[in-house]
Scaffold this active site. Structure first.
Site, PDB file in Angstrom:
ATOM      1  NE  ARG A 242       9.071  26.369   8.890  1.00 11.55           N
ATOM      2  CZ  ARG A 242       8.420  27.263   9.627  1.00 11.55           C
ATOM      3  NH1 ARG A 242       8.749  27.473  10.891  1.00 11.55           N
ATOM      4  NH2 ARG A 242       7.416  27.958   9.098  1.00 11.55           N
TER       5      ARG A 242
ATOM      6  CB  CYS B  59      30.719  31.121   9.590  1.00 12.42           C
ATOM      7  SG  CYS B  59      31.878  30.673  10.897  1.00 12.42           S
TER       8      CYS B  59
ATOM      9  CE1 TYR C  30       8.101  21.355   3.848  1.00 15.61           C
ATOM     10  CE2 TYR C  30       6.431  21.871   5.494  1.00 15.61           C
ATOM     11  CZ  TYR C  30       6.776  21.438   4.224  1.00 15.61           C
ATOM     12  OH  TYR C  30       5.789  21.094   3.333  1.00 15.61           O
TER      13      TYR C  30
END
Length: 438
Positions: free
Chosen positions: A317, A359, A388
């Site tokens: 999120r 990364c 979520y």
């Protein structure tokens, strides 16, 4: 708000120390409070009790079958948006009569599965989907119930992220409200279908109750027009989108939303109509945290960085929506034990950028966040992660998905084990001998 509290200087979930959870199950791990989840469901249901709604919990917010089963035992149904979520509902023991299916791009297989399961309602989102559902119904010898998802063209409040706004004109979801009456009449004339009403979903989270009032007024205007033409509307599904407390005392209560919704639906309810809600975030968000561990501390220019073992693959999120999650050490210094999420009055804090191991330059969970002085090995709790969180995890960078733990009282249950490297490649290790050229 939840049952994650600091007790004797340490963070607990109900009757369980989160230090013990981290030591037993490792990190990153999602930890859920059963009592919080149940309490939120009950209080949401009580707020809207006057219209006796069918409450279908949104599985896209939190889909672990153990937690869906827990809500099902409280009377909740399931709002599914895929065949996979329909399957989860079945495994969790949810009655098909309390299951609804939504989604703008349902496949033929998903629609056929829903028809065969005889679920409570299929929320269709286009004229083409109605035609496909009609064909499936004839082939299966069934007469499925459906509602039309209407786009009422209502803008949410400014705090709703643009990426989670779903009720404005030009979006991919639903049917424009000016086309909905004609589509309803067309479906009503199709004897293979049972069209019952309408579905709206405006986005998430929505902090202004008047957004629901505006959408509902438009929807009820559409209902009045169709009833004047002789049609009967028996189902109104107002979707979800109700907010959660990411910061203390910033979200309206469920009673605030009920105040503008219930009286508008009173006449519909007295006439025998069924009201459906699809809450997810508002029930689940504060029922879960992500437990992580600090791996490294480093200096980057003028910034202090705390590199933790949880990143955007574990909690997407922040990277996707620039969302805020309160975070704090499980064992803070004695002078930095918070009594609320307003920690501005605490002394001895340091500003950290909290980053994950992925990364990607966007793998930040917080920037410039005031925290107690951290050390490698410290456990860090990321709050309001029950919605979520786990459902949006991924294997990007070949990261392993975390474990999930359910706490109820002083009982701790592993409800999803941590993935292994064997899990990571299991679907790729196929016997290709029968498919080689030559």
């Amino acid at each position: 708000m939840d049952e994650f509290t600091y007790r004797d200087g340490s963070l607990w979930c109900e009757g369980v120390s989160l230090t013990s959870v981290a030591n037993r199950f490792g990190t990153p791990t999602y930890v859920y409070s059963a009592n919080t989840l149940i309490d939120h469901y009950r209080r949401f249901a009580k707020a809207f009790d006057a219209v006796n709604p069918l409450i279908c919990f949104s599985a896209k917010a939190l889909s672990n079958v153990h937690l869906l089963r827990l809500l099902g035992q409280e009377g909740a149904g399931i709002d599914a948006v895929s065949g996979g979520e329909l399957h989860r509902a079945t495994v969790a023991g949810i009655d098909p009569e309390r299951t609804v299916l939504a989604g703008v791009g349902k496949s033929e297989d998903e629609l056929r599965d829903a028809v065969r399961r005889k679920i409570r309602c299929i929320n269709v989102e286009s004229e083409a989907e109605v035609e496909l559902l009609s064909r499936i119904a004839r082939e299966e010898g069934e007469r499925p119930r459906l509602a039309i998802r209407v786009n009422p063209d209502v803008a949410p409040d400014q705090r709703t992220p643009a990426r989670t706004t779903t009720g404005t004109r030009g979006g991919k979801f639903g049917v424009d409200i000016e086309r909905a009456a004609a589509l309803f009449a067309h479906a009503a004339a199709d004897r293979s279908l049972r069209i019952e009403g309408f579905h709206v979903h405006l986005g998430s989270p929505i902090f202004d109750p008047q957004v629901y009032a505006t959408a509902l007024d438009r929807l009820l205007g559409l209902v009045a027009r169709l009833e004047a033409e002789g049609h009967r509307i028996t189902t109104l599904n107002l979707g979800g989108g109700f907010p959660a407390e990411y910061v203390d005392r910033t979200a309206p209560s469920w009673d605030d939303f009920a105040e503008v919704i219930v009286h508008r639906l009173a006449g519909f309810r007295r006439g025998g109509g069924q009201v459906i809600f699809e809450p997810g975030r508002t029930i689940a968000a504060n029922a879960g945290i992500l437990l992580s561990t600090v791996r490294y501390l480093k200096q980057a220019g003028d910034q202090q960085l705390a590199v933790i073992d949880a990143g955007m693959t574990h909690l997407a999120r922040a990277a996707m929506y620039d969302s805020y999650h309160f975070m704090w050490p499980v064992l803070p210094p004695a002078e930095a034990v918070p009594v609320s999420r307003d920690v501005s009055g605490l002394a001895g804090l340091t500003a950290y950028d909290v980053v994950g191991p992925i990364c990607e330059s966007s793998d930040y969970l917080a920037r410039g966040r005031s925290l107690p002085v951290l050390a490698a090995g410290d456990h860090l709790a990321i709050f309001t992660a029950g919605a979520y969180g786990m459902t949006m995890t991924s294997n990007y960078n070949s990261q392993l998905r975390p474990a999930e733990v359910l706490v109820q009282g002083d009982q701790v249950t592993l409800v999803r084990r941590r993935e292994t490297y064997a899990d990571l490649v299991a679907l790729e290790l196929l016997d290709t001998s029968d498919h080689r050229d030559g």
